[in-house]
Design an enzyme around this catalytic site. Sequence first.
Site, PDB file in Angstrom:
ATOM      1  N   SER A 135       0.866  -1.168   0.000  1.00 58.61           N
ATOM      2  CA  SER A 135       0.000   0.000   0.000  1.00 58.61           C
ATOM      3  C   SER A 135       0.909   1.227   0.000  1.00 58.61           C
ATOM      4  CB  SER A 135      -0.928  -0.040   1.215  1.00 58.61           C
ATOM      5  OG  SER A 135      -1.739   1.106   1.280  1.00 58.61           O
ATOM      6  N   TYR A 149      -4.205   7.821  -7.403  1.00 55.30           N
ATOM      7  CA  TYR A 149      -3.255   6.869  -6.824  1.00 55.30           C
ATOM      8  C   TYR A 149      -3.651   6.555  -5.385  1.00 55.30           C
ATOM      9  CZ  TYR A 149       1.050   5.097  -4.714  1.00 55.30           C
ATOM     10  OH  TYR A 149       1.951   4.340  -4.008  1.00 55.30           O
ATOM     11  N   LYS A 153      -4.842   2.900  -3.636  1.00 56.89           N
ATOM     12  CA  LYS A 153      -4.221   2.310  -2.456  1.00 56.89           C
ATOM     13  C   LYS A 153      -5.209   2.171  -1.297  1.00 56.89           C
ATOM     14  CE  LYS A 153      -0.138   1.550  -4.119  1.00 56.89           C
ATOM     15  NZ  LYS A 153       0.320   0.156  -4.319  1.00 56.89           N
TER      16      LYS A 153
END
Length: 279
Positions: A135, A149, A153
């Site tokens: 992560s 992004y 995650k």
Amino acid sequence: MENKVWFITGASRGLGRIWAEAALSRGDKVAATARTPESIAEFKERFGDAVLPLALDVTDSQQVEHAVQQAYTHFGRLDVILNNAAYTLVGTTEEADESDVRELFDTNYFGTLRVIQAALPLLRLQGSGHILGVSSAMGIVAAPLIGFYCASKWAVEALHDSLAQEVKSFGIKVTLLEPGAYATDFGSPLSMKTSQGLEVYAELRNRVSVRLSSEERGDPNATAEAILQIIDAEDPPLRFAVGAKVLPLVRGVYADRLATWETWEAVSNGAQGTSVSHR
């Protein structure tokens, strides 16, 4: 301690490469995967039969299934599944093309999911295994310009949280690795795509760029020993903050979140209405 067999995606550079080298250097075996086999050919030269280099694009479901099965057949078992392949998309919410966002999730989230789904039947058959998802600190908090992004995650975080509850009874462990900023090539053209910018966000982009240029970054090689400790732990954590910068950041963000929820608690409670049993 018995040597372990790893399956690592995104092993050609950055943290994935460092962790593959750390595993191999201590005598473990690694199925090292990358989109271009040439980028990991050096592993074979240095570590011989301990490494199995495999071409793998995690957006290709059939290739994922084949690579996982090939690694399992070659080594006879898989102890560690490490999903590291990912990249970032730079752009505000308004600027990014939907197609670019879908491609980002296809790698960062669905690529991880594909590997997990391919490996799970084998790990259940073994009655053991450790699934690690890479992560980020940005999987806990969010920042401007890399919101997509961050979103990918955050999705990876939820996936592994749920997974850990589902597979514990099968003897399978799950850990989320949450790195802070490190001096790797993450953010280079190889691992970053940039949306076409709008002039109205130019000042924001400049502020973020100035902040990032002065940000202290950790030594990526220093992460190797910590990851090996997580792998070897009898009871590894579900979440592991990689580096000294993550926990202070999280403490501040969660303090703010709790304060906001508590400020609005009376309104939240009023939205409950009269509770009823659902049969």
